[in-house]
Scaffold this motif. Sequence first.
Motif, PDB file in Angstrom:
ATOM      1  N   PHE A  14     -52.857  63.147 -64.861  1.00  0.00           N
ATOM      2  CA  PHE A  14     -53.825  64.201 -64.582  1.00  0.00           C
ATOM      3  C   PHE A  14     -55.123  63.988 -65.347  1.00  0.00           C
ATOM      4  O   PHE A  14     -55.158  63.293 -66.359  1.00  0.00           O
ATOM      5  N   ARG A  25     -59.798  72.974 -64.830  1.00  0.00           N
ATOM      6  CA  ARG A  25     -59.438  72.385 -63.545  1.00  0.00           C
ATOM      7  C   ARG A  25     -58.489  71.215 -63.796  1.00  0.00           C
ATOM      8  O   ARG A  25     -58.693  70.431 -64.713  1.00  0.00           O
ATOM      9  N   TYR A  27     -56.703  67.932 -62.109  1.00  0.00           N
ATOM     10  CA  TYR A  27     -56.765  66.959 -61.022  1.00  0.00           C
ATOM     11  C   TYR A  27     -55.593  65.993 -61.138  1.00  0.00           C
ATOM     12  O   TYR A  27     -55.335  65.448 -62.204  1.00  0.00           O
ATOM     13  N   ASP A  28     -54.903  65.786 -60.038  1.00  0.00           N
ATOM     14  CA  ASP A  28     -53.781  64.852 -59.958  1.00  0.00           C
ATOM     15  C   ASP A  28     -54.346  63.480 -59.619  1.00  0.00           C
ATOM     16  O   ASP A  28     -54.894  63.272 -58.531  1.00  0.00           O
ATOM     17  N   THR A  29     -54.241  62.529 -60.536  1.00  0.00           N
ATOM     18  CA  THR A  29     -54.808  61.199 -60.315  1.00  0.00           C
ATOM     19  C   THR A  29     -53.926  60.337 -59.417  1.00  0.00           C
ATOM     20  O   THR A  29     -54.393  59.357 -58.861  1.00  0.00           O
ATOM     21  N   ASN A  32     -54.998  61.956 -55.967  1.00  0.00           N
ATOM     22  CA  ASN A  32     -56.448  62.170 -55.846  1.00  0.00           C
ATOM     23  C   ASN A  32     -56.799  63.541 -55.269  1.00  0.00           C
ATOM     24  O   ASN A  32     -57.537  63.662 -54.294  1.00  0.00           O
ATOM     25  N   GLU A  33     -56.245  64.593 -55.900  1.00  0.00           N
ATOM     26  CA  GLU A  33     -56.533  65.948 -55.438  1.00  0.00           C
ATOM     27  C   GLU A  33     -56.531  66.922 -56.604  1.00  0.00           C
ATOM     28  O   GLU A  33     -55.930  66.665 -57.643  1.00  0.00           O
ATOM     29  N   GLU A  34     -57.212  68.056 -56.395  1.00  0.00           N
ATOM     30  CA  GLU A  34     -57.168  69.110 -57.396  1.00  0.00           C
ATOM     31  C   GLU A  34     -55.805  69.776 -57.311  1.00  0.00           C
ATOM     32  O   GLU A  34     -55.366  70.196 -56.239  1.00  0.00           O
ATOM     33  N   LYS A  35     -55.109  69.851 -58.427  1.00  0.00           N
ATOM     34  CA  LYS A  35     -53.755  70.389 -58.474  1.00  0.00           C
ATOM     35  C   LYS A  35     -53.764  71.890 -58.719  1.00  0.00           C
ATOM     36  O   LYS A  35     -52.851  72.596 -58.309  1.00  0.00           O
TER      37      LYS A  35
END
Length: 75
Positions: A14, A25, A27-29, A32-35
Amino acid sequence: SENQVKTIVPNSNFIFTSGTDEIIRIYDTTHNEEKGIVVSYSGSISNIIVHKKFLYAISGNDIEVIKLKTFTRIT
């Protein structure tokens, strides 16, 4: 006024960001999305520390503790 990002903290899966809008905020790396987001009760977040299973959000003299697995606030 616009949000100013103050902190960007990566860990293995993340990226966590925080700023003057009092929102962390997540983000799931991997995907590639906002978690998700966590809203701070303490005000503008000046620092984030990730240690083991917890995220510590520092705002002034306050520290909020958030579980990384569920992104829920403990304090």
